[in-house]
Write a protein that holds these residues in place. Structure first.
Motif, short mmCIF file in Angstrom:
data_model
loop_
_atom_site.label_atom_id
_atom_site.label_comp_id
_atom_site.label_asym_id
_atom_site.label_seq_id
_atom_site.Cartn_x
_atom_site.Cartn_y
_atom_site.Cartn_z
N GLU A 30 0.80 -1.22 0.00
CA GLU A 30 0.00 0.00 0.00
C GLU A 30 0.83 1.27 0.00
OE1 GLU A 30 -2.23 0.72 3.67
OE2 GLU A 30 -1.05 -0.88 4.60
N TYR A 31 2.10 1.19 0.37
CA TYR A 31 2.92 2.39 0.44
C TYR A 31 3.79 2.59 -0.79
CZ TYR A 31 1.50 1.86 5.28
OH TYR A 31 0.77 1.69 6.41
N THR A 33 4.11 2.80 -5.22
CA THR A 33 3.55 2.82 -6.57
C THR A 33 3.93 1.49 -7.22
OG1 THR A 33 3.84 5.21 -6.72
CG2 THR A 33 3.53 4.01 -8.79
N SER A 52 -1.20 4.10 -8.52
CA SER A 52 -0.69 4.88 -7.39
C SER A 52 -1.01 4.20 -6.07
CB SER A 52 -1.30 6.29 -7.41
OG SER A 52 -2.72 6.19 -7.24
N THR A 53 -0.49 4.74 -4.98
CA THR A 53 -0.73 4.15 -3.67
C THR A 53 -2.22 4.16 -3.31
OG1 THR A 53 -0.23 6.28 -2.66
CG2 THR A 53 1.56 4.66 -2.75
N SER A 54 -2.91 5.22 -3.68
CA SER A 54 -4.33 5.31 -3.36
C SER A 54 -5.20 4.49 -4.29
CB SER A 54 -4.78 6.77 -3.43
OG SER A 54 -4.74 7.22 -4.76
N ARG A 56 -6.24 5.70 -7.03
CA ARG A 56 -7.06 6.64 -7.80
C ARG A 56 -6.41 7.04 -9.12
NH1 ARG A 56 -8.17 8.57 -2.50
NH2 ARG A 56 -6.47 10.09 -2.63
N SER A 57 -5.10 6.83 -9.22
CA SER A 57 -4.40 7.19 -10.44
C SER A 57 -3.84 5.93 -11.09
CB SER A 57 -3.26 8.17 -10.13
OG SER A 57 -2.59 8.55 -11.30
N ARG A 72 -6.08 -2.39 -6.78
CA ARG A 72 -5.54 -2.78 -5.48
C ARG A 72 -6.63 -3.50 -4.69
NH1 ARG A 72 -0.75 -0.59 -3.61
NH2 ARG A 72 0.20 1.00 -4.95
N GLY A 76 -4.61 -3.19 0.22
CA GLY A 76 -3.36 -2.78 -0.38
C GLY A 76 -2.29 -3.84 -0.41
N SER A 101 6.40 5.84 -3.06
CA SER A 101 5.08 6.39 -3.32
C SER A 101 5.08 7.71 -4.09
CB SER A 101 4.33 6.58 -2.01
OG SER A 101 5.04 7.47 -1.15
#
Length: 131
Positions: A30-31, A33, A52-54, A56-57, A72, A76, A101
């Motif tokens: 989760e931390y 990319t 990305s980590t979130s 969203r990207s 993910r 994560g 990240s």
């Protein structure tokens, strides 16, 4: 030290589907990319999709847009690459990699080699698309 393990490869007919998984032994992704890459015989490694980590990207190479989905899951711990409508030209060894990240998804996918000590790569999983 982050150890990445890919799974889910195999032999599938054209038009079929596979889901690849990328996980870290004993740690969460989760931390980081995360990127998926592939290398076919006689060809250079190419970036397939990155997240990305979130989550969203995301970024996809043009040839897989609309067919592949990166995501993910498991809080994560796992990154999936869902591959649909597979084509013979998707045949390759698929690798996942992790970088800090602050790496953007575009940069992640463009960097197909190992450039620093702050990145980690799995051993790869073979995908064969053939009738």
């Amino acid at each position: 030290q982050l150890q990445l393990v890919e799974s889910g490869g195999g032999l599938v007919q054209p038009g079929g589907s596979l889901r690849l998984s990328c996980a870290a032994s004993g740690r969460s992704l989760e931390y980081y990319t995360i990127g998926w890459y592939r290398q076919a015989p006689g060809r250079e490694r190419e970036g397939v999709s990155c997240i990305s980590t979130s989550g969203r990207s995301t970024h996809y190479r043009d040839s897989v847009k609309g067919r592949f989905t990166i995501s993910r899951a498991d809080a994560g711990h796992t990154v999936y690459l869902e591959m649909n409508n597979l084509k013979p030209e998707d045949t390759a060894v698929y690798y996942c990699a992790a970088r800090p990240s602050d790496t953007t998804v575009r940069t992640m996918c463009e960097r197909t080699g190992r450039f620093t000590t702050s990145e980690w790569w799995g051993q790869g999983t073979q995908v064969n698309v053939s009738s």
